[in-house]
Design a protein around this motif. Structure first.
Motif, PDB file in Angstrom:
ATOM      1  N   LEU A  59      -9.870  -0.774  -6.234  1.00 15.14           N
ATOM      2  CA  LEU A  59      -9.434   0.556  -5.895  1.00 15.14           C
ATOM      3  C   LEU A  59      -8.571   1.062  -6.978  1.00 15.14           C
ATOM      4  O   LEU A  59      -8.327   2.374  -6.786  1.00 15.14           O
ATOM      5  CB  LEU A  59      -9.010   0.738  -4.398  1.00 15.14           C
ATOM      6  CG  LEU A  59      -9.930   0.291  -3.209  1.00 15.14           C
ATOM      7  CD1 LEU A  59      -9.521   1.063  -2.042  1.00 15.14           C
ATOM      8  CD2 LEU A  59     -11.373   1.140  -3.532  1.00 15.14           C
ATOM      9  N   TRP A  60      -8.143   0.469  -7.996  1.00 14.16           N
ATOM     10  CA  TRP A  60      -7.315   1.005  -8.962  1.00 14.16           C
ATOM     11  C   TRP A  60      -5.971   1.576  -8.295  1.00 14.16           C
ATOM     12  O   TRP A  60      -5.839   2.868  -8.469  1.00 14.16           O
ATOM     13  CB  TRP A  60      -8.163   1.977  -9.740  1.00 14.16           C
ATOM     14  CG  TRP A  60      -7.632   2.258 -11.154  1.00 14.16           C
ATOM     15  CD1 TRP A  60      -6.706   1.534 -11.935  1.00 14.16           C
ATOM     16  CD2 TRP A  60      -8.059   3.460 -11.698  1.00 14.16           C
ATOM     17  NE1 TRP A  60      -6.813   2.284 -13.057  1.00 14.16           N
ATOM     18  CE2 TRP A  60      -7.362   3.352 -13.107  1.00 14.16           C
ATOM     19  CE3 TRP A  60      -8.544   4.558 -11.463  1.00 14.16           C
ATOM     20  CZ2 TRP A  60      -7.368   4.460 -14.071  1.00 14.16           C
ATOM     21  CZ3 TRP A  60      -8.648   5.619 -12.438  1.00 14.16           C
ATOM     22  CH2 TRP A  60      -8.006   5.417 -13.684  1.00 14.16           C
ATOM     23  N   GLY A  61      -5.512   1.186  -7.263  1.00 17.23           N
ATOM     24  CA  GLY A  61      -4.413   1.792  -6.489  1.00 17.23           C
ATOM     25  C   GLY A  61      -2.863   1.221  -6.851  1.00 17.23           C
ATOM     26  O   GLY A  61      -2.364   0.576  -5.869  1.00 17.23           O
ATOM     27  N   ILE A  62      -2.650   1.527  -7.981  1.00 19.12           N
ATOM     28  CA  ILE A  62      -1.208   1.147  -8.452  1.00 19.12           C
ATOM     29  C   ILE A  62      -0.307   2.036  -8.484  1.00 19.12           C
ATOM     30  O   ILE A  62      -0.436   3.243  -9.090  1.00 19.12           O
ATOM     31  CB  ILE A  62      -1.259   0.432  -9.844  1.00 19.12           C
ATOM     32  CG1 ILE A  62      -2.386  -0.773  -9.929  1.00 19.12           C
ATOM     33  CG2 ILE A  62       0.004  -0.250 -10.274  1.00 19.12           C
ATOM     34  CD1 ILE A  62      -2.427  -1.236 -11.126  1.00 19.12           C
ATOM     35  N   PHE A  63       0.620   2.079  -7.695  1.00 17.63           N
ATOM     36  CA  PHE A  63       1.604   3.159  -7.459  1.00 17.63           C
ATOM     37  C   PHE A  63       2.370   3.429  -8.789  1.00 17.63           C
ATOM     38  O   PHE A  63       2.946   2.721  -9.365  1.00 17.63           O
ATOM     39  CB  PHE A  63       2.770   2.727  -6.464  1.00 17.63           C
ATOM     40  CG  PHE A  63       3.968   3.682  -6.131  1.00 17.63           C
ATOM     41  CD1 PHE A  63       3.513   5.002  -5.161  1.00 17.63           C
ATOM     42  CD2 PHE A  63       5.043   4.028  -6.748  1.00 17.63           C
ATOM     43  CE1 PHE A  63       4.381   5.970  -5.195  1.00 17.63           C
ATOM     44  CE2 PHE A  63       5.997   4.814  -6.492  1.00 17.63           C
ATOM     45  CZ  PHE A  63       5.641   5.915  -5.622  1.00 17.63           C
ATOM     46  N   GLY A  64       2.293   4.845  -8.944  1.00 12.83           N
ATOM     47  CA  GLY A  64       2.841   5.400 -10.441  1.00 12.83           C
ATOM     48  C   GLY A  64       2.201   5.046 -11.566  1.00 12.83           C
ATOM     49  O   GLY A  64       2.565   5.590 -12.580  1.00 12.83           O
ATOM     50  N   PHE A  65       1.244   4.443 -11.645  1.00 14.35           N
ATOM     51  CA  PHE A  65       0.311   4.176 -12.882  1.00 14.35           C
ATOM     52  C   PHE A  65      -0.869   4.652 -12.930  1.00 14.35           C
ATOM     53  O   PHE A  65      -1.339   5.086 -13.852  1.00 14.35           O
ATOM     54  CB  PHE A  65       0.369   2.566 -13.198  1.00 14.35           C
ATOM     55  CG  PHE A  65       1.780   2.164 -13.487  1.00 14.35           C
ATOM     56  CD1 PHE A  65       2.053   1.976 -14.801  1.00 14.35           C
ATOM     57  CD2 PHE A  65       2.603   1.509 -12.583  1.00 14.35           C
ATOM     58  CE1 PHE A  65       3.244   1.384 -15.185  1.00 14.35           C
ATOM     59  CE2 PHE A  65       3.696   0.907 -12.968  1.00 14.35           C
ATOM     60  CZ  PHE A  65       4.037   0.742 -14.271  1.00 14.35           C
ATOM     61  N   THR A  66      -1.715   4.837 -11.691  1.00 12.07           N
ATOM     62  CA  THR A  66      -2.978   4.973 -11.581  1.00 12.07           C
ATOM     63  C   THR A  66      -3.267   6.529 -11.404  1.00 12.07           C
ATOM     64  O   THR A  66      -2.511   6.995 -10.298  1.00 12.07           O
ATOM     65  CB  THR A  66      -4.083   4.124 -10.557  1.00 12.07           C
ATOM     66  OG1 THR A  66      -3.400   4.344  -9.477  1.00 12.07           O
ATOM     67  CG2 THR A  66      -3.987   2.867 -11.076  1.00 12.07           C
TER      68      THR A  66
END
Length: 297
Positions: A59-66
């Motif tokens: 899900l490409w769910g990286i806080f602050g990056f995606t």
């Protein structure tokens, strides 16, 4: 001048201690122990073919990056419910709010059972949601998982591994379901790491095979099925490639010496934000299958 040097020394010392604590926590923190129960299973003589719809999605769910993460998760939750799945394996769901959103949406769609597998400093990112209750769970953390100084890659800090859960189907059959996210290749920088991760999973695949139970193996494997990373693993576990696309790196495999996985339909799911067509729902497409589980004659 001496006062400034003293302050600088204190700042450097505190920073070093904090970094040391973070690295120590990352190495040793894994909330779920490795699987320990592998009982031999005999298929019930009354077993009737069972249809399952299974999904894997990074899900490409990286806080602050995606980009536009919260907006994308709203759309993903809506779209995953439309698929009417029975079992879903998510990867890169690092944010608690996103996990709450997904599990709530799927619970309302008839999938009340979910497990997240905390590991390392920021978590494994692995979320498993199911229509069927969990009998047991375990987590196999990868011993080789990148480099701590490669913060921009992030894999070492995520504590990645493979979750291995057992679910009880309506007739009592035990179904193993694994979910993983292997290290990315990054233009060949981590081939040795990927090879080590694949080798580490070989005995676990063999243990599940020895039980005689059916099993599903989901995830972002970051490798093609005929690669040096996955081919030995597929052979040792007797896996069948169910999603079919040999050029992909996200796969669903099925196994079970007494069972047959008959693929009825399959596909992938992707899209772009209507508010910003340059941004996809995720940098990976969802892979889904509808299969019929049958006893082997």
């Amino acid at each position: 001048m001496k006062r400034w040097l003293k302050r600088l020394f204190i700042i450097l010392l505190v920073s070093a201690l904090m970094l040391s604590a973070a690295m120590t926590w990352n190495v040793y923190h894994t909330s779920v122990p490795e699987p320990s129960h592998f009982a031999t299973f005999t298929p019930p003589p009354t077993f009737q073919p069972l249809r399952l719809r299974v999904v894997t999605w990074n899900l490409w769910g990286i806080f602050g990056f995606t980009p536009r993460r919260a907006e994308r998760m709203q759309i993903i939750a809506r779209e995953i419910v439309k698929l009417k799945p029975d079992i879903v394996g998510f990867q890169e769901v690092f944010v608690q709010a996103d996990r709450n959103l997904l599990t709530t949406a799927l619970r309302e769609a008839g999938l009340p059972h979910s497990r997240y597998f905390p590991s390392g400093l920021v978590g494994s990112g692995l979320l498993l949601v199911s229509r069927y209750p969990f009998e047991s769970e375990g987590f196999i953390r990868y011993a080789e998982n990148g480099r701590p100084e490669a913060v921009h890659h992030g894999d070492w800090w995520a504590g990645k591994g493979l979750s291995l859960s057992a679910m009880r189907l309506p007739d009592g059959t035990l179904l193993y379901v694994a979910n993983t996210h292997m290290h990315a290749r990054y233009r060949g920088q981590y081939l040795a790491t990927q090879l080590a991760q694949g080798r580490q999973l070989i005995p676990w695949a063999a243990r599940v095979k020895d039980t005689g139970s059916p099993a599903l193996w989901l995830g972002d494997w970051n490798s093609k099925p005929d690669s040096d990373i996955l081919a030995p693993l597929i052979a040792s576990g007797g896996w069948q490639h169910l999603t079919g696309d040999k050029a992909a790196i996200d796969h669903i495999f099925g196994s079970g010496t007494a069972w047959q996985w008959h693929v009825l339909s399959l596909g992938k799911l992707t899209g772009l934000l209507s508010a910003d067509p340059k941004i996809p729902w995720s940098d990976h497409a969802a892979r889904w299958i509808e299969v019929e589980l049958r006893r082997r004659p």
